[in-house]
Design a protein around this motif. Structure first.
Motif, PDB file in Angstrom:
ATOM      1  N   UNK A  73       0.836  -1.211   0.000  1.00  0.00           N
ATOM      2  CA  UNK A  73       0.000   0.000   0.000  1.00  0.00           C
ATOM      3  C   UNK A  73       0.863   1.251   0.000  1.00  0.00           C
ATOM      4  N   UNK A  74       1.976   1.217   0.752  1.00  0.00           N
ATOM      5  CA  UNK A  74       2.887   2.370   0.782  1.00  0.00           C
ATOM      6  C   UNK A  74       3.443   2.626  -0.614  1.00  0.00           C
ATOM      7  N   UNK A  75       3.860   1.563  -1.308  1.00  0.00           N
ATOM      8  CA  UNK A  75       4.377   1.718  -2.674  1.00  0.00           C
ATOM      9  C   UNK A  75       3.298   2.261  -3.601  1.00  0.00           C
ATOM     10  N   UNK A  76       2.077   1.769  -3.425  1.00  0.00           N
ATOM     11  CA  UNK A  76       0.961   2.263  -4.249  1.00  0.00           C
ATOM     12  C   UNK A  76       0.746   3.754  -4.017  1.00  0.00           C
ATOM     13  N   UNK A  77       0.765   4.169  -2.756  1.00  0.00           N
ATOM     14  CA  UNK A  77       0.574   5.587  -2.438  1.00  0.00           C
ATOM     15  C   UNK A  77       1.746   6.427  -2.934  1.00  0.00           C
ATOM     16  N   UNK A  78       2.951   5.868  -2.886  1.00  0.00           N
ATOM     17  CA  UNK A  78       4.105   6.598  -3.412  1.00  0.00           C
ATOM     18  C   UNK A  78       3.958   6.809  -4.917  1.00  0.00           C
ATOM     19  N   UNK A  79       3.503   5.759  -5.616  1.00  0.00           N
ATOM     20  CA  UNK A  79       3.305   5.881  -7.065  1.00  0.00           C
ATOM     21  C   UNK A  79       2.241   6.936  -7.367  1.00  0.00           C
ATOM     22  N   UNK A  80       1.155   6.903  -6.599  1.00  0.00           N
ATOM     23  CA  UNK A  80       0.095   7.914  -6.791  1.00  0.00           C
ATOM     24  C   UNK A  80       0.629   9.308  -6.508  1.00  0.00           C
ATOM     25  N   UNK A  81       1.423   9.412  -5.447  1.00  0.00           N
ATOM     26  CA  UNK A  81       1.995  10.710  -5.085  1.00  0.00           C
ATOM     27  C   UNK A  81       2.903  11.218  -6.198  1.00  0.00           C
ATOM     28  N   UNK A  82       3.706  10.320  -6.768  1.00  0.00           N
ATOM     29  CA  UNK A  82       4.601  10.711  -7.863  1.00  0.00           C
ATOM     30  C   UNK A  82       3.793  11.167  -9.066  1.00  0.00           C
ATOM     31  N   UNK A  83       2.735  10.422  -9.391  1.00  0.00           N
ATOM     32  CA  UNK A  83       1.891  10.800 -10.533  1.00  0.00           C
ATOM     33  C   UNK A  83       1.216  12.147 -10.289  1.00  0.00           C
ATOM     34  N   UNK A  84       0.714  12.339  -9.075  1.00  0.00           N
ATOM     35  CA  UNK A  84       0.060  13.610  -8.762  1.00  0.00           C
ATOM     36  C   UNK A  84       1.054  14.765  -8.774  1.00  0.00           C
TER      37      UNK A  84
END
Length: 159
Positions: A73-84
């Motif tokens: 989940x942390x990696x998923x949120x990091x990816x979302x954060x990077x995209x945002x």
């Protein structure tokens, strides 16, 4: 209230931490009392609790699975954060581009307004000159009419 008044989240947390600390102290005191009482009675420490190794490994495996899930989940949120972040940066660049374009347009508008004022002044001047010329033509036409009448009179008087 705030930290000074003693209510709110900070005061509530402090109350709970104090309560937990007091309960921990009481439990530790009771454990020490039982331990020392057991030593006095038997002269040996109380027997340690034994654990089933399989049960311990199941609990450890459960915690490991939980940690892996949370890491995912942390990696998923990091990816979302990077995209945002990338999208935000693109939008900020577009805003800067649009602001620069708007500033160019404002400069062009100001230049056109100055040119319009200059043309209006020239038009006003030319209109005044035209009126002066029309007045001069009207005077010349009147003089010409006078001269034609005089010429006609002289022809009739002289013949």
């Amino acid at each position: 209230m705030d930290e000074e008044g003693g209510t709110g989240i900070g005061a509530g947390a402090a109350f709970l931490l104090g309560r937990m600390s007091a309960e921990n102290d009481r439990a530790q005191d009771a454990l020490i009392a039982r331990f020392t009482a057991g030593i006095r009675r038997k002269g040996v420490p109380p027997a340690r609790r034994t654990y089933d190794a399989e049960e311990v490994h199941e609990v450890i495996d459960g915690w490991k699975a939980s940690v892996r899930s949370k890491e995912g989940k942390i990696e998923e949120w990091r990816a979302r954060s990077t995209a945002l972040t990338a999208e935000r940066d693109q939008l900020l660049a577009r805003v800067a581009e649009l602001e620069a374009h708007a500033a160019e347009r404002q400069t062009e508008i100001a230049s056109l307004e100055r040119a319009e004022r200059g043309l209006n002044a020239t038009l006003s001047s030319r209109t005044d000159q035209l009126e002066d010329l029309e007045l001069a033509v009207a005077r010349m036409s009147a003089q010409m009419a006078d001269l034609q009448r005089e010429n006609e009179r002289l022809r009739q008087g002289g013949s």
